[in-house]
Design a protein around this motif. Structure first.
Motif, short mmCIF file in Angstrom:
data_model
loop_
_atom_site.label_atom_id
_atom_site.label_comp_id
_atom_site.label_asym_id
_atom_site.label_seq_id
_atom_site.Cartn_x
_atom_site.Cartn_y
_atom_site.Cartn_z
N UNK A 13 -5.58 31.54 -6.39
CA UNK A 13 -5.20 30.39 -7.37
C UNK A 13 -3.95 30.55 -8.13
N UNK A 14 -3.69 31.89 -8.53
CA UNK A 14 -2.63 32.11 -9.52
C UNK A 14 -1.33 31.64 -8.96
N UNK A 15 -1.07 31.88 -7.44
CA UNK A 15 0.11 31.36 -6.74
C UNK A 15 0.18 29.99 -6.56
N UNK A 16 -0.88 29.28 -6.65
CA UNK A 16 -0.92 27.77 -6.52
C UNK A 16 0.16 26.89 -6.94
N UNK A 17 0.83 27.28 -8.01
CA UNK A 17 1.82 26.77 -8.66
C UNK A 17 3.10 26.58 -7.79
N UNK A 18 3.34 27.25 -6.82
CA UNK A 18 4.36 27.19 -5.78
C UNK A 18 4.18 25.69 -5.13
N UNK A 19 2.91 25.24 -4.71
CA UNK A 19 2.64 23.87 -3.96
C UNK A 19 2.49 23.06 -4.84
N UNK A 20 2.13 23.21 -6.12
CA UNK A 20 2.05 21.99 -6.96
C UNK A 20 3.24 21.41 -7.61
N UNK A 21 3.99 22.57 -8.07
CA UNK A 21 4.98 22.20 -8.95
C UNK A 21 6.13 21.27 -8.35
N UNK A 22 6.44 21.37 -7.11
CA UNK A 22 7.33 20.50 -6.46
C UNK A 22 6.96 18.90 -6.22
N UNK A 23 5.69 18.83 -6.18
CA UNK A 23 4.93 17.66 -6.07
C UNK A 23 4.97 17.09 -7.29
N UNK A 24 4.81 17.55 -8.23
CA UNK A 24 4.75 17.05 -9.86
C UNK A 24 6.04 16.58 -10.26
N UNK A 25 7.22 17.40 -9.72
CA UNK A 25 8.73 17.08 -9.93
C UNK A 25 9.09 15.94 -9.35
N UNK A 26 8.48 15.55 -8.04
CA UNK A 26 8.75 14.50 -7.18
C UNK A 26 8.19 13.40 -7.67
#
Length: 290
Positions: A13-26
């Motif tokens: 879970x601590x690395x899942x920012x890699x997938x969530x972050x670009x979606x939030x920016x989009x």
């Protein structure tokens, strides 16, 4: 470790920012364009998360099968190698998670074009090809490119596309920035495992080019990310600029760990790098959406 905690650990879970972050920016970029849509946004976020979790499950399974994960592992313990989850259960979970991601992808077809099916196929293939197959990307120096593509342009540009119906230079630049920062998570992971990867024949970019290359690569990625994203914040007020300067200082502070820490001490650096990716995304969201 009980079964529930084992599955949570396997998802990393601590690395899942890699997938969530670009979606939030989009989504923030789509909001700025006046085209934000909740349902496609949630579906894209679900796909990104499920695809990364499936990739983590697959990595756990195939690294165990290839003998890369050993009791001497310096990183966080892996579920299969530690005996918390059986290989059969992990493989089954990988396929189920990919199936759920595919199901969410089918939901997007109601909001966009049919040819997105091919993007979904590429995502599923990438999640497996990273660790599996006759030529696993992570074992042949291609893991960094895989991360750049599937944690940058693919989630960000296509999340933006399904909401706005177009691709833009802005979405491409921001996607590359996010992808480069996500590569840094992999760099720390491979930097930490340098000796073990050498011994087991896993040819990461750090094994191929050396530790010094890893340190330079990390720093260059951070600087390039700020440059690529600069059109989003340079025209704003001085306070906004200061926030991104602060981010650069934070990245430099984290980067220093590669010069002074070794082995398992870098586990915290990996978590800090993943945190930095999310922080950068939040900064971009604040600039784009407000």
């Amino acid at each position: 470790m009980n079964t529930f905690k084992a599955w949570i650990a396997a998802a990393r879970p601590k690395t899942l920012t890699a997938s969530t972050s670009p979606v939030l920016v989009a989504c923030a970029l789509a909001h700025r364009a006046g085209s934000f849509k909740w349902i496609p946004a949630v579906l894209c976020l679900s796909i990104a998360l499920l695809a990364q979790i499936a990739s983590n499950f697959a990595n756990d399974y195939f690294d165990f099968k290839k003998g890369t994960d050993t009791p001497q592992r310096l990183g966080q313990p892996r579920a299969v190698a530690s005996g918390w989850i059986t290989p059969k259960a992990m493989l089954r979970a990988t396929l189920i998670t990919l199936a759920l991601a595919s199901l969410c992808g089918c939901g997007l077809l109601f909001f966009s074009q049919w040819w997105l099916i091919f993007v979904g196929i590429a995502v599923v293939t990438g999640a497996l090809a990273y660790s599996a197959g006759p030529y696993p990307l992570a074992y042949n120096g291609l893991g960094d490119i895989c991360v750049l593509v599937f944690y940058g342009p693919v989630p960000l540009c296509f999340t933006y596309y399904v909401q706005t119906g177009e691709f833009t230079i802005a979405s491409l630049l921001l996607s590359l920035a996010m992808g480069l920062l996500s590569i840094n998570i992999l760099i720390v992971n491979n930097y930490r495992d340098y000796k073990q990867d050498q011994a087991t024949g896993k040819r990461t970019s750090i094994v191929i080019f050396g530790l010094k290359f890893g340190r330079i690569f990390y720093l260059v990625n951070a600087i390039l990310a700020l440059i690529l994203a600069s059109p989003a914040y340079l025209y704003r007020d001085k306070g906004t600029g200061c926030m991104f300067v602060f981010f650069l200082l934070l990245e430099l502070f984290t980067w220093q760990d590669l010069n002074r820490l070794h082995g398992s001490d870098l586990n915290r650096t990996l978590e800090m790098t993943a945190r930095n990716v999310f922080l950068f995304a939040l900064l971009l969201v604040s600039v784009l959406a407000f």
